[in-house]
Design a protein around this motif. Structure first.
Motif, PDB file in Angstrom:
ATOM      1  N   LEU A   1       0.833  -1.201   0.000  1.00 15.68           N
ATOM      2  CA  LEU A   1       0.000   0.000   0.000  1.00 15.68           C
ATOM      3  C   LEU A   1       0.869   1.253   0.000  1.00 15.68           C
ATOM      4  N   ALA A   2       1.900   1.264   0.837  1.00 18.96           N
ATOM      5  CA  ALA A   2       2.811   2.407   0.885  1.00 18.96           C
ATOM      6  C   ALA A   2       3.511   2.607  -0.454  1.00 18.96           C
ATOM      7  N   THR A   3       3.933   1.515  -1.080  1.00 18.02           N
ATOM      8  CA  THR A   3       4.600   1.605  -2.374  1.00 18.02           C
ATOM      9  C   THR A   3       3.663   2.165  -3.433  1.00 18.02           C
ATOM     10  N   PHE A   4       2.430   1.690  -3.450  1.00 22.69           N
ATOM     11  CA  PHE A   4       1.450   2.161  -4.433  1.00 22.69           C
ATOM     12  C   PHE A   4       1.198   3.658  -4.277  1.00 22.69           C
ATOM     13  N   ILE A   5       0.976   4.096  -3.035  1.00 23.03           N
ATOM     14  CA  ILE A   5       0.703   5.518  -2.791  1.00 23.03           C
ATOM     15  C   ILE A   5       1.920   6.373  -3.136  1.00 23.03           C
ATOM     16  N   PHE A   6       3.119   5.933  -2.729  1.00 25.97           N
ATOM     17  CA  PHE A   6       4.319   6.710  -3.025  1.00 25.97           C
ATOM     18  C   PHE A   6       4.581   6.767  -4.537  1.00 25.97           C
ATOM     19  N   THR A   7       4.344   5.678  -5.243  1.00 26.76           N
ATOM     20  CA  THR A   7       4.543   5.672  -6.696  1.00 26.76           C
ATOM     21  C   THR A   7       3.579   6.645  -7.378  1.00 26.76           C
ATOM     22  N   LEU A   8       2.335   6.689  -6.910  1.00 25.15           N
ATOM     23  CA  LEU A   8       1.376   7.669  -7.447  1.00 25.15           C
ATOM     24  C   LEU A   8       1.859   9.098  -7.196  1.00 25.15           C
ATOM     25  N   PHE A   9       2.284   9.364  -5.970  1.00 27.02           N
ATOM     26  CA  PHE A   9       2.811  10.688  -5.647  1.00 27.02           C
ATOM     27  C   PHE A   9       4.018  11.028  -6.516  1.00 27.02           C
ATOM     28  N   PHE A  10       4.934  10.067  -6.655  1.00 24.64           N
ATOM     29  CA  PHE A  10       6.144  10.275  -7.434  1.00 24.64           C
ATOM     30  C   PHE A  10       5.798  10.615  -8.886  1.00 24.64           C
ATOM     31  N   GLY A  11       4.821   9.902  -9.446  1.00 20.68           N
ATOM     32  CA  GLY A  11       4.397  10.170 -10.822  1.00 20.68           C
ATOM     33  C   GLY A  11       3.790  11.550 -10.976  1.00 20.68           C
ATOM     34  N   ILE A  12       2.969  11.943 -10.020  1.00 22.65           N
ATOM     35  CA  ILE A  12       2.357  13.274 -10.076  1.00 22.65           C
ATOM     36  C   ILE A  12       3.425  14.349  -9.920  1.00 22.65           C
ATOM     37  N   TYR A  13       4.349  14.147  -9.002  1.00 18.74           N
ATOM     38  CA  TYR A  13       5.423  15.116  -8.794  1.00 18.74           C
ATOM     39  C   TYR A  13       6.293  15.245 -10.045  1.00 18.74           C
ATOM     40  N   ALA A  14       6.663  14.107 -10.627  1.00 21.68           N
ATOM     41  CA  ALA A  14       7.576  14.113 -11.769  1.00 21.68           C
ATOM     42  C   ALA A  14       6.944  14.736 -13.011  1.00 21.68           C
ATOM     43  N   THR A  15       5.642  14.624 -13.147  1.00 21.16           N
ATOM     44  CA  THR A  15       5.006  15.132 -14.366  1.00 21.16           C
ATOM     45  C   THR A  15       4.386  16.515 -14.206  1.00 21.16           C
ATOM     46  N   ASN A  16       4.084  16.946 -12.973  1.00 15.55           N
ATOM     47  CA  ASN A  16       3.338  18.193 -12.808  1.00 15.55           C
ATOM     48  C   ASN A  16       4.028  19.289 -12.002  1.00 15.55           C
ATOM     49  N   PHE A  17       4.914  18.943 -11.088  1.00 17.53           N
ATOM     50  CA  PHE A  17       5.429  19.951 -10.174  1.00 17.53           C
ATOM     51  C   PHE A  17       6.838  20.427 -10.456  1.00 17.53           C
ATOM     52  N   ASP A  18       7.680  19.592 -10.999  1.00 16.10           N
ATOM     53  CA  ASP A  18       9.070  19.972 -11.238  1.00 16.10           C
ATOM     54  C   ASP A  18       9.439  19.602 -12.668  1.00 16.10           C
ATOM     55  N   ASP A  19       9.537  20.611 -13.509  1.00 13.40           N
ATOM     56  CA  ASP A  19       9.791  20.368 -14.935  1.00 13.40           C
ATOM     57  C   ASP A  19      11.164  19.768 -15.204  1.00 13.40           C
ATOM     58  N   THR A  20      12.154  20.099 -14.394  1.00 14.23           N
ATOM     59  CA  THR A  20      13.514  19.612 -14.630  1.00 14.23           C
ATOM     60  C   THR A  20      13.809  18.282 -13.945  1.00 14.23           C
ATOM     61  N   PHE A  21      12.944  17.843 -13.036  1.00 12.72           N
ATOM     62  CA  PHE A  21      13.199  16.636 -12.260  1.00 12.72           C
ATOM     63  C   PHE A  21      13.369  15.408 -13.145  1.00 12.72           C
ATOM     64  N   LEU A  22      12.457  15.222 -14.062  1.00  8.72           N
ATOM     65  CA  LEU A  22      12.492  14.036 -14.915  1.00  8.72           C
ATOM     66  C   LEU A  22      13.761  13.982 -15.759  1.00  8.72           C
ATOM     67  N   SER A  23      14.136  15.092 -16.361  1.00 12.90           N
ATOM     68  CA  SER A  23      15.346  15.089 -17.194  1.00 12.90           C
ATOM     69  C   SER A  23      16.601  14.901 -16.341  1.00 12.90           C
ATOM     70  N   GLU A  24      16.614  15.460 -15.135  1.00 11.22           N
ATOM     71  CA  GLU A  24      17.774  15.315 -14.249  1.00 11.22           C
ATOM     72  C   GLU A  24      17.949  13.872 -13.776  1.00 11.22           C
ATOM     73  N   ILE A  25      16.875  13.254 -13.376  1.00 12.48           N
ATOM     74  CA  ILE A  25      16.990  11.908 -12.828  1.00 12.48           C
ATOM     75  C   ILE A  25      17.221  10.871 -13.926  1.00 12.48           C
ATOM     76  N   LEU A  26      16.742  11.139 -15.127  1.00  8.85           N
ATOM     77  CA  LEU A  26      16.935  10.202 -16.226  1.00  8.85           C
ATOM     78  C   LEU A  26      18.232  10.441 -16.989  1.00  8.85           C
ATOM     79  N   LYS A  27      18.972  11.472 -16.623  1.00  6.62           N
ATOM     80  CA  LYS A  27      20.211  11.809 -17.319  1.00  6.62           C
ATOM     81  C   LYS A  27      21.186  10.634 -17.345  1.00  6.62           C
ATOM     82  N   GLY A  28      21.308   9.937 -16.238  1.00  6.85           N
ATOM     83  CA  GLY A  28      22.213   8.794 -16.176  1.00  6.85           C
ATOM     84  C   GLY A  28      21.711   7.578 -16.937  1.00  6.85           C
TER      85      GLY A  28
END
Length: 156
Positions: A78-105
């Motif tokens: 349950l914790a994993t499911f909720i955190f993954t949902l939050f992570f997806g919302i954060y990565a796509t809606n709140f921080d525009d540079t987060f996705l490119s920074e974390i996927l850089k490697g």
């Protein structure tokens, strides 16, 4: 009914702790460094341990390994499911540079997307939950290696 709410309550608490930890890292601009995700295991492990312990204390002598195992898994999943949902919302809606920074490697010949990142986050969370639940249940299961059991085996 209370025994069914124990894993849900702890699952929500673990998810809240993971989200707060991630937001704290975000404030310190450390959320793009994967090394800090190791502490997610500490948070998840502590939550699963406390969940199983709480369930064990609630059930007392009626505690069954299978039910304790399910309590730990439900809380972790349950914790994993909720955190993954939050992570997806954060990565796509709140921080525009987060996705490119974390996927850089990760960027090589493949076109890695947010779906792949969410799959990895979920898989890591589910695997961590399973391993910690299996490990902690060893502390709470009843031992077969007791004097009474040994006397039964010896035929006394």
């Amino acid at each position: 009914m209370k025994n069914q709410s124990i894993p849900i309550r702890f699952g929500l608490l673990i998810a809240a702790a993971l989200i707060i930890y991630f937001l704290l890292l975000s404030l310190l601009d450390l959320h793009t460094k994967p090394i800090f995700s190791l502490f997610n295991g500490v948070i998840t492990g502590a939550g699963i341990y406390l969940c199983i312990k709480s369930y064990y204390e609630y059930k007392g002598a009626k505690f069954k390994y299978q039910k304790g195992f399910m309590a730990g898994l439900v809380a972790g999943f349950l914790a994993t499911f909720i955190f993954t949902l939050f992570f997806g919302i954060y990565a796509t809606n709140f921080d525009d540079t987060f996705l490119s920074e974390i996927l850089k490697g990760w960027q090589n010949d493949n076109n890695t997307s947010v779906a792949m990142l969410l799959f990895v986050v979920a898989t890591m969370g589910f695997a961590t939950s399973l391993v910690f639940t299996l490990s902690f249940m060893q502390l709470f299961k009843t031992s077969w290696n007791t004097k009474k059991t040994n006397e039964k085996i010896a035929g006394r």
